[in-house]
Design a protein around this motif. Structure first.
Motif, PDB file in Angstrom:
ATOM      1  N   ALA A  62       0.814  -1.219   0.000  1.00 27.76           N
ATOM      2  CA  ALA A  62       0.000   0.000   0.000  1.00 27.76           C
ATOM      3  C   ALA A  62       0.846   1.267   0.000  1.00 27.76           C
ATOM      4  CB  ALA A  62      -0.920   0.001   1.223  1.00 27.76           C
ATOM      5  N   GLY A  63       2.140   1.120   0.276  1.00 27.19           N
ATOM      6  CA  GLY A  63       3.023   2.282   0.233  1.00 27.19           C
ATOM      7  C   GLY A  63       3.673   2.654   1.542  1.00 27.19           C
ATOM      8  N   ALA A  64       3.562   1.798   2.552  1.00 24.47           N
ATOM      9  CA  ALA A  64       4.189   2.103   3.845  1.00 24.47           C
ATOM     10  C   ALA A  64       5.706   2.046   3.728  1.00 24.47           C
ATOM     11  CB  ALA A  64       3.713   1.123   4.914  1.00 24.47           C
ATOM     12  N   ASP A  65       6.372   3.044   4.293  1.00 22.70           N
ATOM     13  CA  ASP A  65       7.839   3.036   4.393  1.00 22.70           C
ATOM     14  C   ASP A  65       8.294   2.295   5.639  1.00 22.70           C
ATOM     15  OD1 ASP A  65       8.577   5.011   2.181  1.00 22.70           O
ATOM     16  OD2 ASP A  65       7.210   6.229   3.391  1.00 22.70           O
ATOM     17  N   VAL A  66       7.413   2.264   6.638  1.00 23.81           N
ATOM     18  CA  VAL A  66       7.755   1.715   7.958  1.00 23.81           C
ATOM     19  C   VAL A  66       6.664   0.743   8.379  1.00 23.81           C
ATOM     20  CG1 VAL A  66       8.281   2.264  10.370  1.00 23.81           C
ATOM     21  CG2 VAL A  66       8.862   3.913   8.559  1.00 23.81           C
ATOM     22  N   ILE A  67       7.069  -0.431   8.858  1.00 26.26           N
ATOM     23  CA  ILE A  67       6.116  -1.363   9.464  1.00 26.26           C
ATOM     24  C   ILE A  67       6.528  -1.622  10.900  1.00 26.26           C
ATOM     25  CG2 ILE A  67       5.381  -2.479   7.334  1.00 26.26           C
ATOM     26  CD1 ILE A  67       7.383  -4.735   7.944  1.00 26.26           C
ATOM     27  N   GLN A  68       5.524  -1.902  11.739  1.00 25.63           N
ATOM     28  CA  GLN A  68       5.775  -2.158  13.150  1.00 25.63           C
ATOM     29  C   GLN A  68       5.660  -3.652  13.439  1.00 25.63           C
ATOM     30  OE1 GLN A  68       3.425   0.394  15.743  1.00 25.63           O
ATOM     31  NE2 GLN A  68       3.261   1.928  14.123  1.00 25.63           N
ATOM     32  N   THR A  69       6.536  -4.138  14.286  1.00 24.97           N
ATOM     33  CA  THR A  69       6.499  -5.547  14.655  1.00 24.97           C
ATOM     34  C   THR A  69       5.199  -5.871  15.397  1.00 24.97           C
ATOM     35  OG1 THR A  69       7.695  -4.998  16.699  1.00 24.97           O
ATOM     36  CG2 THR A  69       9.005  -5.777  14.825  1.00 24.97           C
ATOM     37  N   ASN A  70       4.777  -7.116  15.286  1.00 32.67           N
ATOM     38  CA  ASN A  70       3.545  -7.563  15.959  1.00 32.67           C
ATOM     39  C   ASN A  70       3.866  -7.883  17.424  1.00 32.67           C
ATOM     40  OD1 ASN A  70       0.855  -8.516  16.311  1.00 32.67           O
ATOM     41  ND2 ASN A  70       1.589 -10.615  16.037  1.00 32.67           N
ATOM     42  N   CYS A 109      -3.923   4.021  13.206  1.00 34.04           N
ATOM     43  CA  CYS A 109      -4.088   3.121  14.343  1.00 34.04           C
ATOM     44  C   CYS A 109      -5.431   2.406  14.172  1.00 34.04           C
ATOM     45  CB  CYS A 109      -3.979   3.901  15.657  1.00 34.04           C
ATOM     46  SG  CYS A 109      -3.580   2.876  17.095  1.00 34.04           S
ATOM     47  N   CYS A 110      -6.189   2.259  15.227  1.00 32.09           N
ATOM     48  CA  CYS A 110      -7.400   1.424  15.194  1.00 32.09           C
ATOM     49  C   CYS A 110      -8.338   1.802  14.043  1.00 32.09           C
ATOM     50  CB  CYS A 110      -8.156   1.551  16.515  1.00 32.09           C
ATOM     51  SG  CYS A 110      -7.212   1.011  17.946  1.00 32.09           S
ATOM     52  N   GLY A 111      -8.794   0.790  13.331  1.00 29.12           N
ATOM     53  CA  GLY A 111      -9.757   1.002  12.256  1.00 29.12           C
ATOM     54  C   GLY A 111      -9.157   1.341  10.916  1.00 29.12           C
ATOM     55  N   THR A 112      -7.864   1.637  10.869  1.00 24.87           N
ATOM     56  CA  THR A 112      -7.242   1.961   9.583  1.00 24.87           C
ATOM     57  C   THR A 112      -6.834   0.678   8.867  1.00 24.87           C
ATOM     58  OG1 THR A 112      -5.063   2.261  10.610  1.00 24.87           O
ATOM     59  CG2 THR A 112      -6.449   4.212  10.367  1.00 24.87           C
ATOM     60  N   THR A 113      -6.806   0.742   7.564  1.00 25.58           N
ATOM     61  CA  THR A 113      -6.576  -0.416   6.705  1.00 25.58           C
ATOM     62  C   THR A 113      -5.502  -0.089   5.667  1.00 25.58           C
ATOM     63  OG1 THR A 113      -8.184   0.288   5.050  1.00 25.58           O
ATOM     64  CG2 THR A 113      -9.032  -0.975   6.930  1.00 25.58           C
ATOM     65  N   PRO A 114      -5.071  -1.082   4.892  1.00 22.43           N
ATOM     66  CA  PRO A 114      -4.146  -0.782   3.784  1.00 22.43           C
ATOM     67  C   PRO A 114      -4.672   0.295   2.836  1.00 22.43           C
ATOM     68  CG  PRO A 114      -4.130  -3.127   4.218  1.00 22.43           C
ATOM     69  CD  PRO A 114      -5.214  -2.542   5.087  1.00 22.43           C
ATOM     70  N   LYS A 115      -5.987   0.378   2.662  1.00 20.61           N
ATOM     71  CA  LYS A 115      -6.541   1.427   1.799  1.00 20.61           C
ATOM     72  C   LYS A 115      -6.303   2.821   2.384  1.00 20.61           C
ATOM     73  CE  LYS A 115     -10.122  -1.304  -0.519  1.00 20.61           C
ATOM     74  NZ  LYS A 115     -11.584  -1.445  -0.810  1.00 20.61           N
ATOM     75  N   HIS A 116      -6.409   2.929   3.712  1.00 20.02           N
ATOM     76  CA  HIS A 116      -6.104   4.208   4.359  1.00 20.02           C
ATOM     77  C   HIS A 116      -4.634   4.574   4.137  1.00 20.02           C
ATOM     78  CE1 HIS A 116      -9.824   3.335   6.649  1.00 20.02           C
ATOM     79  NE2 HIS A 116      -9.887   4.636   6.854  1.00 20.02           N
ATOM     80  N   ILE A 117      -3.763   3.605   4.310  1.00 22.74           N
ATOM     81  CA  ILE A 117      -2.328   3.870   4.165  1.00 22.74           C
ATOM     82  C   ILE A 117      -1.971   4.204   2.721  1.00 22.74           C
ATOM     83  CG2 ILE A 117      -0.014   2.894   4.449  1.00 22.74           C
ATOM     84  CD1 ILE A 117      -1.622   3.704   7.054  1.00 22.74           C
ATOM     85  N   GLU A 118      -2.630   3.556   1.789  1.00 24.14           N
ATOM     86  CA  GLU A 118      -2.400   3.868   0.374  1.00 24.14           C
ATOM     87  C   GLU A 118      -2.774   5.319   0.069  1.00 24.14           C
ATOM     88  OE1 GLU A 118      -3.562   2.131  -4.076  1.00 24.14           O
ATOM     89  OE2 GLU A 118      -4.651   1.421  -2.299  1.00 24.14           O
ATOM     90  N   ALA A 119      -3.903   5.770   0.602  1.00 26.91           N
ATOM     91  CA  ALA A 119      -4.334   7.158   0.376  1.00 26.91           C
ATOM     92  C   ALA A 119      -3.375   8.140   1.042  1.00 26.91           C
ATOM     93  CB  ALA A 119      -5.751   7.350   0.911  1.00 26.91           C
ATOM     94  N   VAL A 120      -2.908   7.803   2.239  1.00 27.86           N
ATOM     95  CA  VAL A 120      -1.963   8.663   2.950  1.00 27.86           C
ATOM     96  C   VAL A 120      -0.645   8.753   2.177  1.00 27.86           C
ATOM     97  CG1 VAL A 120      -0.562   8.884   5.044  1.00 27.86           C
ATOM     98  CG2 VAL A 120      -2.990   8.274   5.217  1.00 27.86           C
ATOM     99  N   ALA A 121      -0.155   7.613   1.696  1.00 27.64           N
ATOM    100  CA  ALA A 121       1.108   7.594   0.959  1.00 27.64           C
ATOM    101  C   ALA A 121       1.024   8.477  -0.290  1.00 27.64           C
ATOM    102  CB  ALA A 121       1.463   6.160   0.572  1.00 27.64           C
TER     103      ALA A 121
END
Length: 507
Positions: free
Chosen positions: A54-62, A282-294
């Motif tokens: 989706a375009g994230a530069d950074v991912i957080q560990t689970n 954070c809560c409720g956000t999805t890959p689609k949200h991150i794609e739009a942000v990117a």
């Protein structure tokens, strides 16, 4: 992050719930998302992959709940290290898969607040440090590019986590960027009542924190005033990861209604107007949200913040207290001192903690900006008394505390009870440098100011020349330990003419 805003990932829990996993996927530990690092690593890898696509530069560990006493609730606390190591490995592998020389992808080893709060006494300061340190060590070993403490609700808990981070990095011999994200509720404060200025002041005392920001609890609209405060007062990088708006209940479940485009619009503003460097969800956000942000922040340079106004002063759990009280002066209340108040000593002997707390609150009402607290009383356990006193004062008194003790162990026990940024009273050179070195080590470790007395091996300085010489020596030591000059108070131990002692007429 100063030349280009980076995009972080979004919610993990939301995506895990959407995967419709069964109890078998959790090995019977339904709800323990961190255990999926061991039981279903493919699910976690896929989660990371979708955010990277989706375009994230950074991912957080689970590892949001990778805390020993939290995992103990599922009887897997002994697997903390294994779970954390697996989480780091999974995230690192996915980030490396998507990295290119032109666009590297990064892993943040992040841990949440857990299920207990130090300030409320639900968990000990030392237990928090031990658990977070163990997890962060594994995240460092697993290849995390930075370390994140997120969704913080309690400033004292934040302090314990920061100490854990420092100890983990020291043990591993690696200095990584440290990110802190606090959660500001709809009330305008953290869950425990901390204002954003208190947060900024307290975290500023830990120089290895490169970024301070917000996540969870609310949507981006409610975060605007706090982001503005960070932009004005916090000198480092800023991160913002809102929920997808405020939740509404639908069919008995929380639903988040903020659209991807709406989140993207807010993040464009946060970057271009307030200089935010890391944006995500954070809560409720999805890959689609991150794609739009990117897409919204692509190529966007964070706004320059040239007029930072540092918050110089102290803080309690609740509020920031500036040193500069112009046109007045900083008032330190001294009645909560066993050496100076007969009433305080008597109440301490009775262990009437509520009455002692009321004495502190009375000084606060009378205008004290800081309270000096000393429990040194012959025949009593000073560590135990200070621990109990400050447990009460931290929650019921809104002004910062001055820890007044000559004993290093008392000072450290006190620092483990105080949220915010306190000040220690005091250091001197009466017995040489040894005690001063120990106290300044605590100031640096726990984030505190200090009072220095003009006393050396020859005794109390009685001339202005010796007072200045000892003051210079104090500053030499505090600077060596990285204590900012503005957090050092020099007590020149002057005597009024009314004291009647001719020896001190020029002192």
């Amino acid at each position: 992050m100063q030349s280009r805003a980076l995009v972080c990932d979004g919610a993990a829990g939301t995506q895990i719930q959407a995967a419709e996993l069964t109890a078998e996927d959790f090995d019977g530990l339904d709800g323990c998302n961190e255990y999926l690092n061991l039981s279903r690593p493919d699910v976690i890898a896929d989660l990371h992959r979708r955010y990277l696509e989706a375009g994230a530069d950074v991912i957080q560990t689970n590892t949001f709940g990778a805390i020993r006493y939290v995992l103990d609730e599922y009887d897997v606390g002994d697997k903390l290290e294994e779970i954390s190591a697996a989480a780091a490995r999974i995230a690192r592998e996915q980030a490396d898969r998507f990295s290119t020389p032109e666009r590297p992808r990064f892993v943040l080893g992040g841990i949440g607040p857990g299920t207990r709060l130090v300030t409320l006494g639900n968990v000990s300061f030392d237990d928090v440090v031990e658990s977070y340190r163990a997890a962060f060590i594994e995240l460092i070993r697993g290849g995390a590019d930075g370390l994140l403490i997120e969704t913080l609700q309690d400033l004292l808990h934040a302090k314990a986590c920061l100490i854990a981070v420092a100890e983990a990095m020291e043990e591993e011999g690696r200095a990584l960027p440290v990110f802190v994200q606090v959660t500001m509720e709809q009330t305008g404060t953290m869950l425990m009542g901390s204002e954003i200025q208190a947060v900024i002041n307290a975290v500023s005392a830990f120089p290895y924190v490169v970024s301070l920001g917000l996540n969870c609890a609310t949507g981006p609209e409610e975060m605007v005033p706090h982001v503005r405060a960070l932009s004005k007062h916090w000198p480092g990088l800023i991160s913002v990861q809102p929920n997808a708006g405020l939740p509404v209940m639908e069919k008995g479940e929380a639903a988040y209604k903020l659209t991807p485009d709406e989140l993207a619009t807010f993040h464009h503003r946060f970057v271009s107007e307030f200089g935010v460097s890391l944006v995500g969800g954070c809560c409720g956000t999805t890959p689609k949200h991150i794609e739009a942000v990117a897409e919204a922040v692509a190529g966007l340079t964070p706004a320059k913040r040239d007029a930072i106004e540092p918050l110089v002063g102290l803080s309690s759990l609740y509020q920031f207290q500036p040193y500069d009280q112009s046109p007045s002066f900083l008032i330190v209340g001294e009645r909560t001192n066993a050496n100076g108040s007969k009433m305080f000593r008597e109440l301490l002997a009775k262990e009437d903690w509520q009455a002692l707390t009321e004495m502190a609150r009375e000084q606060e009402r009378e205008g004290a900006h800081v309270l000096d607290v000393c429990a040194a009383y012959v025949g009593r356990d000073e560590v135990k008394d200070m621990d109990r006193l400050l447990f009460e004062f931290a929650r019921q008194v809104t002004v910062p505390i001055m820890i007044d003790s000559t004993e290093v162990n008392v000072i450290e026990a006190s620092l483990k009870r105080l949220p915010g940024k306190p000040v220690i009273n005091s250091i001197n050179f009466e017995d040489g440098d040894t005690r001063t070195e120990k106290v300044l080590t605590l100031c640096r470790k726990y984030g505190a100011g200090v009072v220095g007395l003009t006393i050396d091996e020859e005794g109390m300085a009685k001339t202005k020349e010796r007072k200045v010489a000892i003051a210079d020596r104090i500053l030499e030591w505090t600077r060596r330990f990285g204590i900012p000059d503005e957090d050092v108070f020099i007590d020149a131990l002057t005597f009024t003419l009314g004291s009647g002692d001719a020896e001190f007429r020029t002192a």
